[in-house]
Design an enzyme around this catalytic site. Structure first.
Site, PDB file in Angstrom:
ATOM      1  N   ASP A 194      -8.479   4.864   4.231  1.00 56.64           N
ATOM      2  CA  ASP A 194      -8.082   3.790   3.324  1.00 56.64           C
ATOM      3  C   ASP A 194      -9.279   2.936   2.925  1.00 56.64           C
ATOM      4  O   ASP A 194      -9.376   2.498   1.769  1.00 56.64           O
ATOM      5  CB  ASP A 194      -7.038   2.897   4.013  1.00 56.64           C
ATOM      6  CG  ASP A 194      -6.389   1.930   3.039  1.00 56.64           C
ATOM      7  OD1 ASP A 194      -5.556   2.359   2.230  1.00 56.64           O
ATOM      8  OD2 ASP A 194      -6.742   0.722   3.087  1.00 56.64           O
ATOM      9  N   HIS A 237      -3.312   0.689  -3.595  1.00 56.03           N
ATOM     10  CA  HIS A 237      -3.451  -0.334  -2.565  1.00 56.03           C
ATOM     11  C   HIS A 237      -2.413  -1.432  -2.784  1.00 56.03           C
ATOM     12  O   HIS A 237      -1.775  -1.502  -3.844  1.00 56.03           O
ATOM     13  CB  HIS A 237      -4.859  -0.921  -2.600  1.00 56.03           C
ATOM     14  CG  HIS A 237      -5.899  -0.012  -2.024  1.00 56.03           C
ATOM     15  ND1 HIS A 237      -7.065  -0.484  -1.453  1.00 56.03           N
ATOM     16  CD2 HIS A 237      -5.950   1.336  -1.912  1.00 56.03           C
ATOM     17  CE1 HIS A 237      -7.792   0.536  -1.018  1.00 56.03           C
ATOM     18  NE2 HIS A 237      -7.146   1.648  -1.290  1.00 56.03           N
ATOM     19  N   CYS A 254     -10.222  -5.078   0.056  1.00 56.15           N
ATOM     20  CA  CYS A 254     -11.384  -4.193   0.088  1.00 56.15           C
ATOM     21  C   CYS A 254     -12.229  -4.420  -1.167  1.00 56.15           C
ATOM     22  O   CYS A 254     -11.888  -5.229  -2.030  1.00 56.15           O
ATOM     23  CB  CYS A 254     -10.915  -2.733   0.156  1.00 56.15           C
ATOM     24  SG  CYS A 254     -10.039  -2.208  -1.329  1.00 56.15           S
ATOM     25  N   CYS A 298     -10.203  -3.723  -4.411  1.00 57.95           N
ATOM     26  CA  CYS A 298      -9.262  -4.779  -4.805  1.00 57.95           C
ATOM     27  C   CYS A 298      -9.988  -6.094  -5.098  1.00 57.95           C
ATOM     28  O   CYS A 298      -9.534  -6.888  -5.928  1.00 57.95           O
ATOM     29  CB  CYS A 298      -8.212  -4.964  -3.717  1.00 57.95           C
ATOM     30  SG  CYS A 298      -7.159  -3.500  -3.514  1.00 57.95           S
ATOM     31  N   GLU A 349      -2.732  -4.730  -3.255  1.00 57.33           N
ATOM     32  CA  GLU A 349      -3.042  -5.656  -4.334  1.00 57.33           C
ATOM     33  C   GLU A 349      -2.853  -5.009  -5.705  1.00 57.33           C
ATOM     34  O   GLU A 349      -2.338  -5.638  -6.636  1.00 57.33           O
ATOM     35  CB  GLU A 349      -4.482  -6.167  -4.205  1.00 57.33           C
ATOM     36  CG  GLU A 349      -4.740  -7.000  -2.953  1.00 57.33           C
ATOM     37  CD  GLU A 349      -5.179  -6.172  -1.759  1.00 57.33           C
ATOM     38  OE1 GLU A 349      -5.877  -6.707  -0.892  1.00 57.33           O
ATOM     39  OE2 GLU A 349      -4.826  -4.956  -1.691  1.00 57.33           O
ATOM     40  N   ASN A 359       0.845  -1.186   0.000  1.00 55.34           N
ATOM     41  CA  ASN A 359       0.000   0.000   0.000  1.00 55.34           C
ATOM     42  C   ASN A 359       0.888   1.246   0.000  1.00 55.34           C
ATOM     43  O   ASN A 359       1.743   1.418   0.863  1.00 55.34           O
ATOM     44  CB  ASN A 359      -0.898  -0.028   1.237  1.00 55.34           C
ATOM     45  CG  ASN A 359      -1.967   1.035   1.192  1.00 55.34           C
ATOM     46  OD1 ASN A 359      -1.680   2.222   1.155  1.00 55.34           O
ATOM     47  ND2 ASN A 359      -3.224   0.614   1.219  1.00 55.34           N
TER      48      ASN A 359
END
Length: 232
Positions: free
Chosen positions: A229, A139, A166, A169, A141, A128
């Site tokens: 975030d 992020h 999340c 992602c 990922e 991140n």
């Protein structure tokens, strides 16, 4: 040098049938690759390395990560004949944890990720970088995904992340058809893992105490950054 003759590797449990091995393989050296895993370099003496690698793929199978945390005993034996080593989901997660710690050291969120292909080869790793780069889309990922570059297909790939992804992602996983997601922990944040499962993505939660403690400590110390975030 050892002559493997025509040994048979029975990997019927993977639906791949039996494969004959008839290569003479010279094991030259053992060195760490980019992901830190030890891979023995094998070379066919008549320089038909591509043919050997093709046979190796048939022996080991490219789908073992969809069924088990570690390659089956039969396929392990076949892989050893070709001098190869395979990572487990836990060792894959260790790459993501290293990335999470790097992000924390940079002043960002401790969330790391890595993308592997179906044979366990590391394609890309990242963490991140929202705070570091002032980029809300950076992020863990997505960083690992971008570092991996273009792939013809993502069906056999494995996305490993220290924290449940999340919705943003999770959408990336569905958009590109990533077949397996390995999660370090989902106690601090569950994200979209149930939605991924409902959409036939294999999700494996390793319940890592290390991932949980790293993230919970950060959330307690930085609630505003964490809420930003996840969009709250």
């Amino acid at each position: 040098m050892r002559d493997l003759g025509r040994e048979r590797a029975d990997i019927g449990d993977r639906g791949l049938g039996a494969v004959d091995v008839h290569e003479k393989v010279s094991i030259r050296s053992e060195v760490p690759n980019a992901s830190g895993f030890l891979i023995r370099h094998a070379q066919n003496p008549d320089h038909t390395k591509a043919r050997l690698e093709l046979k190796y793929e048939k022996i080991a199978g490219l789908k073992f990560l969809k069924h088990s945390r570690q390659i089956s005993t039969a396929a392990q034996g076949s892989a050893k004949m070709c001098g190869m080593a395979f990572p487990t989901y836990e060792s894959m997660l260790s790459v993501a944890i290293d990335e999470a710690r790097a992000g924390l050291a940079e002043g960002g969120l401790p969330i790391g990720a890595a993308l592997f292909d179906g044979s366990g080869l590391l394609l890309g790793r990242g963490h991140n970088r929202r705070v570091q780069e002032n980029d809300p889309s950076a992020h863990g990922e997505t960083d690992a995904f971008r570092k991996a570059g273009r792939q013809r297909s993502y069906k056999e790939t494995v996305m490993v992340t220290t924290l449940a992804p999340c919705w943003y992602c999770s959408g990336l996983v569905r958009q590109f058809g990533i077949g397996t997601v390995v999660v370090g922990e989902s106690v601090n944040f569950q994200g979209g893992i149930e939605w991924l499962r409902e959409n036939r993505v294999k999700v494996i939660d390793l319940n890592s105490a290390e991932c949980f403690e790293m993230m919970s400590d950060f959330i307690a110390a930085n609630p505003a950054i964490w809420n930003e975030d996840i969009g709250e």
